[in-house]
Design a protein around this motif. Structure first.
Motif: not given
Length: 197
Positions: A9-18, A60-76
């Protein structure tokens, strides 16, 4: 397992914030791009620094949002074969792929790029373009982005193990019943109905 789920949950919160705050970089990119285009067309003036900062912000957007994309199950995903299995089998395969592919690849990229970041920082490497920017900050985005992605991979692995043990809900659910398009259509309908009243 409860301590690992708290870590997840902490990791999820970090990537959600980013991920949520990176949207501002997209706005900055658009404004810089528009300003640069106007300056070039109207005043016949341009700056390589403005062009490069757009590239830096995109990176920055492309690289730093990769974890967020995985969190949201939006990756290819390619579910042609995997979609034929039970959800439990799918989760096992996803867990194995996180362990065998995501984590080693992430470690390899960080291991290869980190010396380049250090060298660029120590030498204060600059762009070869006239008026260009310093390079180490954009180089540093690569290990930072892969670190966030790998952290999210750890979180996803924890959630999948908890699901397999019956201690957590399905981690593959996106958390919403409607697609983004359906949500937008519902929002627009509400706005139209509100305007009629």
């Amino acid at each position: 397992m409860s301590a690992l789920l708290r870590l997840s949950r902490l990791i999820d919160a970090l990537n959600e914030f980013v991920g949520r705050h990176l949207a501002w970089l997209v706005l900055a990119m658009v404004l810089i791009s528009a300003t640069n285009a106007v300056a070039r067309k109207v005043f016949a003036a341009s700056s390589n620094a403005f062009l490069e900062i757009q590239w830096y912000l995109f990176a920055a957007v492309f690289l730093l949002a990769a974890g967020y994309t995985l969190l949201r199950q939006e990756h290819v995903r390619i579910d042609v074969v995997l979609g034929r299995f039970t959800r439990r089998t799918q989760v096992v395969v996803e867990s194995v792929c996180i362990l065998l592919f995501l984590m080693p690849f992430g470690f390899l990229v960080i291991d290869l790029v980190l010396p380049l970041v250090v060298k660029a920082y120590e030498t204060q490497e600059m762009s070869s373009n006239a008026g260009g920017l310093i390079r180490w900050p954009v180089y540093a985005l690569v290990p930072a982005g892969f670190s966030l992605l790998m952290l999210q991979g750890i979180s996803e692995l924890i959630k999948r193990i908890a699901f397999l043990r019956g201690q957590a809900p399905d981690p593959g659910r996106r958390g919403k019943d409607k697609s983004d398009e359906e949500e937008l259509a519902a929002f627009l309908r509400e706005q139209a109905e509100g305007a009629k009243k």
